[in-house]
Design an enzyme around this catalytic site. Structure first.
Site, PDB file in Angstrom:
ATOM      1  N   GLY A  53      18.034   2.568   0.436  1.00 31.18           N
ATOM      2  CA  GLY A  53      18.327   3.864   1.185  1.00 31.18           C
ATOM      3  C   GLY A  53      19.712   4.403   1.658  1.00 31.18           C
ATOM      4  CD1 TRP A  55      24.044   6.266  -2.024  1.00 29.96           C
ATOM      5  CD2 TRP A  55      23.422   7.906  -3.701  1.00 29.96           C
ATOM      6  NE1 TRP A  55      24.900   6.366  -3.239  1.00 29.96           N
ATOM      7  CE2 TRP A  55      24.747   7.295  -4.176  1.00 29.96           C
ATOM      8  CE3 TRP A  55      23.104   8.860  -4.371  1.00 29.96           C
ATOM      9  CZ2 TRP A  55      25.242   7.359  -5.213  1.00 29.96           C
ATOM     10  CZ3 TRP A  55      23.739   9.132  -5.838  1.00 29.96           C
ATOM     11  CH2 TRP A  55      24.740   8.492  -6.058  1.00 29.96           C
ATOM     12  CG  ASP A  93       7.863   6.155 -12.826  1.00 29.72           C
ATOM     13  OD1 ASP A  93       9.005   6.696 -12.909  1.00 29.72           O
ATOM     14  OD2 ASP A  93       6.914   5.540 -13.596  1.00 29.72           O
ATOM     15  CG  ASP A 118      22.889   4.790  -6.900  1.00 27.34           C
ATOM     16  OD1 ASP A 118      23.595   4.736  -7.740  1.00 27.34           O
ATOM     17  OD2 ASP A 118      23.066   4.000  -5.956  1.00 27.34           O
ATOM     18  CE  LYS A 158      23.264   3.306 -10.975  1.00 27.01           C
ATOM     19  NZ  LYS A 158      24.164   2.521  -9.711  1.00 27.01           N
TER      20      LYS A 158
HETATM   21  N1  SAM Z   1      20.952   4.698  -4.085  1.00 21.49           N
HETATM   22  C1  SAM Z   1      20.423   3.458  -3.468  1.00 21.49           C
HETATM   23  C2  SAM Z   1      21.043   3.067  -2.023  1.00 21.49           C
HETATM   24  O1  SAM Z   1      22.062   3.848  -1.665  1.00 21.49           O
HETATM   25  O2  SAM Z   1      20.460   2.365  -1.292  1.00 21.49           O
HETATM   26  C3  SAM Z   1      20.380   2.234  -4.450  1.00 21.49           C
HETATM   27  C4  SAM Z   1      19.602   2.461  -5.652  1.00 21.49           C
HETATM   28  S1  SAM Z   1      19.322   1.052  -6.601  1.00 21.49           S
HETATM   29  C5  SAM Z   1      20.916   0.688  -7.335  1.00 21.49           C
HETATM   30  C6  SAM Z   1      18.367   1.561  -7.854  1.00 21.49           C
HETATM   31  C7  SAM Z   1      16.992   1.848  -7.493  1.00 21.49           C
HETATM   32  O3  SAM Z   1      16.402   2.619  -8.720  1.00 21.49           O
HETATM   33  C8  SAM Z   1      15.835   0.847  -7.456  1.00 21.49           C
HETATM   34  O4  SAM Z   1      15.672   0.484  -5.984  1.00 21.49           O
HETATM   35  C9  SAM Z   1      14.727   0.919  -8.374  1.00 21.49           C
HETATM   36  O5  SAM Z   1      13.856   0.700  -7.696  1.00 21.49           O
HETATM   37  C10 SAM Z   1      15.031   2.470  -8.477  1.00 21.49           C
HETATM   38  N2  SAM Z   1      14.120   2.862  -9.835  1.00 21.49           N
HETATM   39  C11 SAM Z   1      14.347   2.352 -10.989  1.00 21.49           C
HETATM   40  N3  SAM Z   1      13.556   3.244 -11.885  1.00 21.49           N
HETATM   41  C12 SAM Z   1      12.888   3.901 -10.967  1.00 21.49           C
HETATM   42  C13 SAM Z   1      11.819   4.935 -11.392  1.00 21.49           C
HETATM   43  N4  SAM Z   1      11.390   5.159 -12.713  1.00 21.49           N
HETATM   44  N5  SAM Z   1      11.269   5.774 -10.384  1.00 21.49           N
HETATM   45  C14 SAM Z   1      11.910   5.465  -9.213  1.00 21.49           C
HETATM   46  N6  SAM Z   1      12.528   4.393  -8.855  1.00 21.49           N
HETATM   47  C15 SAM Z   1      13.155   3.842  -9.798  1.00 21.49           C
END
Ligand code: SAM
Length: 291
Positions: A53, A55, A93, A118, A158
């Site tokens: 969280g 961002w 999702d 991200d 990203k």
């Molecule tokens: N931007 C976030 C922050 O600042 O705290 C960090 C994000 S983290 C690097 C990547 C996130 O992408 C993970 O929490 C993962 O659960 C989520 N993610 C990956 N595939 C996803 C999908 N299909 N739908 C929703 N979230 C997804």
């Protein structure tokens, strides 16, 4: 101390702890804002793949909203996130149509000014596979963005700068006239991670957003075929080749085992003993002079 645990305690990690940010990634969005002013004038923002969280924290701290109408932030992630003031959370999702609908419901049908993503899949360590999955996640983010972003809006996501990255840039350029790839200072130099800043959302004339995924849902092909205009790519199909050549679906006599069009003067031919029996006749479609 092992190398990986030492890496985690870099200056941005410590600054994040001090500033109460949930992750060091907060600085990536802050540095993108510093360079591109993506948060200016934003009233409604969507944070895709938001957990834990940081961002969303940046968005909720920086978005002002306007007189009498506070800014709205919707955060989506597969994982549950601890609540954040001013942020509506959807555990879902980003590849699902239901998630797009839920975002639209929270904005009461108004489109977003900004979508950020991200997103990162679990890395496998196999670079080609990781780049491919990251690219698919970026395309899923772009896809859901086409449902919720206003014309002229901004999309930040990203991206892995792998060998096929230019294909992704071209796909993004179909929807945004202004696409820049940016590497914030806080993103590790050793990582191929960067961020695309796509401005001026302008889908092709007649484009119909769809969440159908023909790779994951085989029946989706039917409705994709029914899509109009630029939402459906039609490429010309032509049959080619001499109609007198062998038909690959028919059986032929073993007499035709010799190569239909043997190379001109094979280099070893003079040394080979002559083949027993009469030479096979020319196959259909090969003139005698070619054999
Ligand atoms: N931007 C976030 C922050 O600042 O705290 C960090 C994000 S983290 C690097 C990547 C996130 O992408 C993970 O929490 C993962 O659960 C989520 N993610 C990956 N595939 C996803 C999908 N299909 N739908 C929703 N979230 C997804």
């Amino acid at each position: 101390m092992g190398r990986s645990s030492k890496d985690k305690r870099d200056v941005y990690y410590r600054l994040a702890k001090e500033g109460g940010w949930r992750a060091r990634s907060a600085f990536k969005l802050l540095q993108l804002e510093q360079r591109f002013q993506i948060l200016q004038g934003v009233q409604r923002a969507v944070d895709l793949c938001a957990a834990p969280g940081s961002w969303s924290q940046v968005l909720s701290r920086h978005l002002r909203g306007s007189e009498g109408s506070p800014a709205q932030v919707v955060a989506v992630d597969l994982q549950a996130m601890a609540p954040l003031p001013g942020v509506v959370q959807i555990q879902g999702d980003i590849t699902k149509a239901s998630t797009a609908q839920e975002i639209q419901r929270h904005f009461e049908g108004h489109p977003a000014d900004l979508v950020v993503c991200d997103g990162a899949p679990d890395v496998t360590g196999l670079h080609d596979l990781d780049e491919y999955i990251q690219a698919q996640l970026l395309l899923a983010a772009l896809n859901i963005t086409t449902h919720v972003l206003k014309k002229g809006g901004t999309f930040v996501a990203k991206i892995f700068r792998g060998k096929d990255v230019t294909l992704l840039y071209s796909q993004l350029r179909l929807f945004f006239p202004d696409v820049t790839c940016a590497k914030p200072r806080s993103s590790r130099n050793s990582s191929i991670e960067a961020f695309v800043v796509c401005r001026g959302y302008s889908p092709p004339e007649g484009f119909v957003p769809t969440m159908e995924n023909p790779l994951l849902e085989p029946e989706a092909g039917l409705s994709l075929a029914a899509l109009p205009g630029p939402s459906r790519a039609i490429v010309p199909f032509v049959a080619c080749g001499d109609l007198s050549a062998f038909d690959p679906d028919r059986s032929y006599s073993l007499q035709l085992r010799a190569a239909p069009c043997a190379p001109h003067r094979p280099p070893l031919q003079p040394r080979l003993p002559p083949a027993p029996g009469p030479p096979p006749g020319p196959p259909p479609g090969c003139a005698r002079g070619h054999v």
